[in-house]
Design an enzyme around this catalytic site. Structure first.
Site, PDB file in Angstrom:
ATOM      1  N   TRP A   1      41.146  41.554  41.698  1.00  0.00           N
ATOM      2  CA  TRP A   1      39.951  40.869  41.819  1.00  0.00           C
ATOM      3  C   TRP A   1      40.159  39.716  42.816  1.00  0.00           C
ATOM      4  CZ3 TRP A   1      36.397  43.761  40.869  1.00  0.00           C
ATOM      5  CH2 TRP A   1      36.576  44.706  39.501  1.00  0.00           C
TER       6      TRP A   1
ATOM      7  N   LYS B   1      30.290  39.653  30.640  1.00  0.00           N
ATOM      8  CA  LYS B   1      31.145  39.488  29.703  1.00  0.00           C
ATOM      9  C   LYS B   1      30.796  38.499  28.814  1.00  0.00           C
ATOM     10  CE  LYS B   1      33.907  40.690  33.679  1.00  0.00           C
ATOM     11  NZ  LYS B   1      34.306  42.161  33.564  1.00  0.00           N
TER      12      LYS B   1
ATOM     13  N   ASP C   1      36.269  32.047  40.740  1.00  0.00           N
ATOM     14  CA  ASP C   1      35.786  33.527  39.955  1.00  0.00           C
ATOM     15  C   ASP C   1      35.960  33.422  38.587  1.00  0.00           C
ATOM     16  OD1 ASP C   1      34.954  35.988  39.055  1.00  0.00           O
ATOM     17  OD2 ASP C   1      36.136  36.922  40.321  1.00  0.00           O
TER      18      ASP C   1
HETATM   19  N1  PMP Z   1      35.887  39.312  39.102  1.00  0.00           N
HETATM   20  C1  PMP Z   1      36.465  39.380  38.010  1.00  0.00           C
HETATM   21  C2  PMP Z   1      37.415  38.539  37.255  1.00  0.00           C
HETATM   22  C3  PMP Z   1      36.087  40.648  37.248  1.00  0.00           C
HETATM   23  O1  PMP Z   1      36.513  40.862  35.940  1.00  0.00           O
HETATM   24  C4  PMP Z   1      35.094  41.385  37.648  1.00  0.00           C
HETATM   25  C5  PMP Z   1      34.545  42.767  36.938  1.00  0.00           C
HETATM   26  N2  PMP Z   1      35.196  43.140  35.983  1.00  0.00           N
HETATM   27  C6  PMP Z   1      34.506  41.223  39.055  1.00  0.00           C
HETATM   28  C7  PMP Z   1      34.976  39.986  39.693  1.00  0.00           C
HETATM   29  C8  PMP Z   1      33.588  42.070  39.860  1.00  0.00           C
HETATM   30  O2  PMP Z   1      32.366  41.664  39.176  1.00  0.00           O
HETATM   31  P1  PMP Z   1      31.242  42.523  39.528  1.00  0.00           P
HETATM   32  O3  PMP Z   1      31.139  43.874  38.907  1.00  0.00           O
HETATM   33  O4  PMP Z   1      29.950  41.743  38.662  1.00  0.00           O
HETATM   34  O5  PMP Z   1      30.865  42.665  40.788  1.00  0.00           O
END
Ligand code: PMP
Length: 362
Positions: free
Chosen positions: A103, A197, A173
């Site tokens: 991420w 989550k 994030d």
């Molecule tokens: N950042 C992290 C730490 C994640 O775990 C996730 C999704 N698992 C995301 C970003 C992406 O998030 P989204 O699917 O809401 O765009």
């Protein structure tokens, strides 16, 4: 298969049962309006109350300082990967990013579209199995901000504490650990998280932005991408994801009813002690690749002696009522996602299953 399983999915993830029951009982006639919640206008009084309450509860429970605005946006955390640099990084300007997993890498890729990126630290060479030490970060004195991923959902690592960046704001994030522990939010310029989550269902992204950072944001970019638009219109510039925000409010009410963040954090620590303790006590069989100071309390990753046993563990787990145990395809092995809504009882039962499995398949 039992009616409800212990759901260890990484997100969307398990929600508190009382919340699900409340959603059901509110259907199809919300608060005597003659309409279901998702049929209400986002300009109606009934909706406005829920919107305001969700914001107030998040502020109260997560100790959001008065200096910060709470926004409810769409597009997931992935949209924040570009909204932050788009709003705050002009050509020729620099931002620091710490690369702690898949991420973080996606956030870095987007930031490079807007300015120059200094990767101030990385654990990529070690397959993202640790969080770099603060002292090892090569932070720039002229960065607009420092971006980190506080919990790495795939790798199973989490920042135990945050670096001192002086006057440079930290953008985090927190998709997979928001509202899981008490933090001093004052040093964060932006915190963002997809709700799916710890906070509710997918569809709403929470952004908490400090006022001085907001004032620095651009106002010459498309209206929907400007933080200022959403702050000025209280996240109602356009149709809000009303149903997701309503469920977010119910989740926050539930958190409050069980004792707030203090109780949540205490239980998260107990869950971590139990699961990591079980892994350590049986380390000839279960192996966690993450050093103790980088371990996540939200996503616990471990391996069994071989891949065939891992497949069997996942299959036997599912027939025993434990779902979502498969590690991310890029990492393999087992991943146990245990967000706030996973009770200690779920981890007690899971660790019981782990020990039985080891005995039967030793
Ligand atoms: N950042 C992290 C730490 C994640 O775990 C996730 C999704 N698992 C995301 C970003 C992406 O998030 P989204 O699917 O809401 O765009």
């Amino acid at each position: 298969m039992p009616e409800r399983i212990w759901n260890f999915n990484a997100g969307p993830a398990t929600l508190p049962l009382p919340v699900l029951e409340k959603i059901k009982s509110d259907l199809p006639n919300y608060n005597n309006t003659g309409m279901a919640f998702m049929e209400l206008s986002h300009r109606s009084k009934d909706y406005a109350e829920v919107h305001a309450e969700a914001k107030a509860l998040l502020k109260e429970l997560f100790f959001v300082p008065d200096s910060h605005h709470i926004l409810f946006l769409q597009g997931g955390a992935s949209t924040q990967f570009f909204m932050i640099p788009m709003n705050l990084l002009q050509e020729g300007q620099k931002a620091d990013y710490v690369n702690t997993g898949a991420w973080s890498k996606k956030a870095i890729k987007e930031a490079k579209l807007f300015g120059s990126v200094n990767v101030a630290g990385s654990s990529e060479d070690a397959n993202f199995t640790f969080i770099p030490r603060h002292a090892d970060l090569k932070l720039s004195s002229d960065a607009q901000y420092v971006h980190i991923t506080s919990n790495n959902t795939i790798a199973g690592t989490q920042w135990a504490s945050f670096p001192d960046t002086g006057n440079i704001p930290i953008m985090s994030d927190m998709s997979s650990d928001i509202l899981s522990r008490k933090l001093d939010l004052s040093k964060f310029g932006i915190i963002y998280a997809g709700a799916q989550k710890n906070l509710g269902p997918s569809g709403v992204t929470v952004v908490i932005i400090r006022d001085d950072v907001l004032q620095k944001c651009r106002d010459d970019i498309p209206t929907m991408t400007m933080y200022k638009t959403h702050a000025e219109k209280d996240s109602l510039f356009n149709t809000a994801p009303t149903f997701s925000i309503y469920i977010l409010k119910l989740v926050l009410e539930h958190v409050k009813s069980i004792g707030g963040l203090e109780a949540v954090e205490k239980e998260n620590i107990e869950k971590g002690n139990l699961l990591y303790g079980t892994i350590e006590e049986n380390k000839e069989y279960f192996k966690c690749p993450i050093p103790e100071d980088s371990r996540s309390l939200m996503n616990v990753v471990f391996r069994l002696p071989n891949e065939d046993l891992e497949k069997k563990f996942i299959a036997d787990g599912l027939s025993g009522g434990f779902g979502g145990l498969k590690g991310h395809r890029s990492v393999g092995g087992i991943r146990v996602s245990m967000y706030n809504a996973m009770p200690l009882k779920g981890i007690k039962e899971l660790t019981g299953f782990m020990k039985d499995f080891m005995k039967d398949n030793g």
